[in-house]
Design a protein around this motif. Structure first.
Motif, PDB file in Angstrom:
ATOM      1  N   VAL A  38      42.891  28.945  32.533  1.00 19.04           N
ATOM      2  CA  VAL A  38      42.570  30.371  32.508  1.00 19.04           C
ATOM      3  C   VAL A  38      41.117  30.522  32.063  1.00 19.04           C
ATOM      4  N   TYR A  39      40.348  31.251  32.842  1.00 24.24           N
ATOM      5  CA  TYR A  39      38.922  31.446  32.581  1.00 24.24           C
ATOM      6  C   TYR A  39      38.687  32.787  31.894  1.00 24.24           C
ATOM      7  N   GLY A  40      37.833  32.770  30.878  1.00 28.54           N
ATOM      8  CA  GLY A  40      37.304  33.984  30.266  1.00 28.54           C
ATOM      9  C   GLY A  40      35.812  34.005  30.511  1.00 28.54           C
ATOM     10  N   ILE A  41      35.336  34.956  31.312  1.00 28.84           N
ATOM     11  CA  ILE A  41      33.954  34.916  31.808  1.00 28.84           C
ATOM     12  C   ILE A  41      33.207  36.173  31.400  1.00 28.84           C
ATOM     13  N   HIS A  83      38.470  31.299  43.788  1.00 23.05           N
ATOM     14  CA  HIS A  83      39.461  31.126  42.721  1.00 23.05           C
ATOM     15  C   HIS A  83      40.447  32.285  42.807  1.00 23.05           C
ATOM     16  N   THR A  84      41.727  31.979  42.926  1.00 25.62           N
ATOM     17  CA  THR A  84      42.718  33.033  43.136  1.00 25.62           C
ATOM     18  C   THR A  84      43.602  33.293  41.924  1.00 25.62           C
ATOM     19  N   LYS A 132      44.115  39.127  41.710  1.00 24.38           N
ATOM     20  CA  LYS A 132      45.237  39.935  41.240  1.00 24.38           C
ATOM     21  C   LYS A 132      45.751  39.411  39.901  1.00 24.38           C
ATOM     22  N   ASN A 133      46.196  40.352  39.063  1.00 26.16           N
ATOM     23  CA  ASN A 133      46.720  40.059  37.719  1.00 26.16           C
ATOM     24  C   ASN A 133      45.649  39.605  36.750  1.00 26.16           C
ATOM     25  N   SER A 134      44.377  39.774  37.128  1.00 27.79           N
ATOM     26  CA  SER A 134      43.296  39.493  36.185  1.00 27.79           C
ATOM     27  C   SER A 134      43.199  40.606  35.143  1.00 27.79           C
TER      28      SER A 134
END
Length: 494
Positions: free
Chosen positions: A312-315, A336-337, A361-363
């Motif tokens: 999981v990315y936090g950008i 990236h999906t 989606k769901n971000s």
């Protein structure tokens, strides 16, 4: 905790009465709850001036006056000389108070500033749906100017339960609002909540079946909900059990932002933690947070975001908006999906490039009001902003965390969870970076993004409350929030 509209609260009252509680007994129950709270918290205050309207809110006030007098307090009631027609239950309690010789009953115009007296506002309740008359505006203006403790019963006079007020509206400014069973939405928005002081929710045993069954899109994040979400770590587990978090950000002069995000992700329990940052931050990041693995991207700013699966990315924290960085972010999102957490400059890059459809989606996005405006357009007030957020969350199928004094978590299904932890000491640069790390870590550990968002904003605010108690709102730092995360988990474990 559910938030009901004024119409739903009225229906809840009706159902409670229909099932065997008389309306006057329900009023008595509400008045007793208020009186007990006032007695406990205002023991040293002996005089109370209670301003009562002609409806049921005034009836609460008359009953509170009687009960306070019976407990040994000095009480004066003030009523409207221009309107002597009371609601049925209000008339009953007015007559009860009138029969007590020790309770003074006067008109509004007879009130004189008594600096030793606590002022209680029982003029209009949640049912107010029109602007106040000039007489009531003048009364409220006079009361607001008095330096005395002020308590509103149910809702400060002049506020509506479910909607914004005109910018020039006259509203009673309470130090405490004693409300019944539910928060009102107006308590939780900046333009209206500022009049409420501290909110005290008093249980008056309204019908539980109705409350359980009634549908609403609005909720308060309370500790009951948090305790349902929180799960202690399992003894038989390993680092892979608790996810992989990748924090992406930092640029020349802004390495501190990604450092705080990384530290907060680790404190929140991330199993494996990586940092993608430019080489300029390597030494400070590796020395300050040795638990995280460093991935170099560029010299002074990020020029590539490598894709790792099952992470999981936090950008965004400290990311900057260099052309190479913008290109790297947009290319990453094109390929990236999986859900990501986007904050700060990541949101500003998307706003400038009008590429909102690239958000997977769901971000989760975490805009403050100005960032939200850049993304989705200008709104007139926080009520309109929330409605637009509901629309965009559904349209893009993302979670929008609207940062404010009471941060709102807006779900793709249009449900809204208001957070009531946190304080003004968190209004400092860096607090949002801490939230990004918390959310990234929690989402990497849980499949349920909705629960991670709700728990994350509560945890962030609760850490702020612990930090304020230890250091004061003025002196607390965003890094203090990180240090308090462990105390919150200990608090939950107890």
């Amino acid at each position: 905790m559910k938030i009901l509209s004024s119409a739903q609260i009225k229906q809840c009252d009706f159902v409670t009465i229909e099932k065997g509680t008389s309306s006057i007994d329900l009023m008595e129950r509400a008045a007793k709850a208020c009186t007990d709270w006032i007695e406990t918290n205002f023991k040293t205050n002996k005089e109370f001036s209670i301003f009562c309207g002609n409806g049921n809110n005034g009836g609460d006030g008359f009953a509170i006056a009687r009960m306070l007098y019976e407990k040994g307090f000095d009480v004066e009631i003030f009523i409207d000389e221009n309107n002597s027609k009371f609601s049925d239950d209000s008339k009953i309690n007015f007559d009860r108070a009138k029969q007590i010789n020790g309770i003074g009953i006067k008109y509004f115009s007879e009130f004189e500033d008594n600096r030793g007296s606590v002022i209680i506002d029982a003029l209009f309740g949640y049912g107010l749906n029109r602007d106040l008359s000039d007489d009531f505006k003048n009364l409220i203006e006079k009361l607001n100017q008095i330096q005395a403790p002020k308590i509103s019963i149910d809702i400060p006079t002049g506020l509506f339960a479910d909607k914004i007020i005109d910018v020039n509206s006259m509203v009673f400014k309470a130090d405490f609002t004693l409300t019944f069973q539910f928060y009102k939405r107006s308590f939780l928005h900046s333009e209206t909540g500022k009049f409420c002081g501290k909110i005290i929710v008093l249980n008056i045993d309204l019908d539980k079946d109705f409350i359980d069954e009634v549908e609403t899109d609005y909720f308060v994040i309370d500790e009951k909900l948090i305790k349902e979400i929180y799960k202690p770590r399992e003894e038989f587990s390993h680092k892979g059990t608790y996810g992989k978090s990748i924090l992406v950000g930092g640029s020349y002069g802004k390495i501190g932002a990604i450092l705080m995000s990384t530290l907060s992700a680790l404190r929140t329990g991330s199993g494996l933690t990586f940092i993608i940052a430019p080489e300029i931050g390597n030494v400070i990041l590796q020395s300050q947070v040795p638990e995280a693995m460093f991935i170099n991207s560029g010299e002074n700013h990020i020029n590539n975001i490598e894709i790792q699966e099952k992470a999981v990315y936090g950008i965004g924290p400290g990311l900057g908006k260099e052309k190479e960085t913008q290109k790297a972010l947009l290319e990453f999102l094109e390929n990236h999906t999986n859900p990501v957490v986007l904050d700060a400059d990541a949101l500003n890059i998307l706003a400038e490039n009008r590429e909102l459809n690239l958000i997977p989606k769901n971000s989760v996005i975490t805009p403050h009001p100005l960032e939200f405006e850049r993304l989705f357009g200008k709104t007139e007030n926080s009520f309109e902003r929330l409605e637009l957020a509901k629309q965009k969350a559904e349209e893009l199928q993302i979670f929008i965390i609207l940062k404010d004094h009471h941060t709102a978590v807006v779900m793709p299904n249009r449900k809204v969870f208001y957070n009531i932890t946190g304080n003004s000491g968190m209004a400092k640069g860096g607090s949002g970076d801490v939230l990004t790390g918390i959310l990234t870590s929690l989402i990497s550990q849980k499949d349920d993004i909705e629960k991670a968002c709700v728990f994350g904003v509560w945890l962030h605010g609760k850490a702020g409350d612990f930090a304020a108690e230890k250091f004061s709102k003025e002196s607390m730092l965003p890094t203090d929030l990180i240090d308090e995360i462990g105390q919150i988990f200990k608090y939950l474990s107890r």
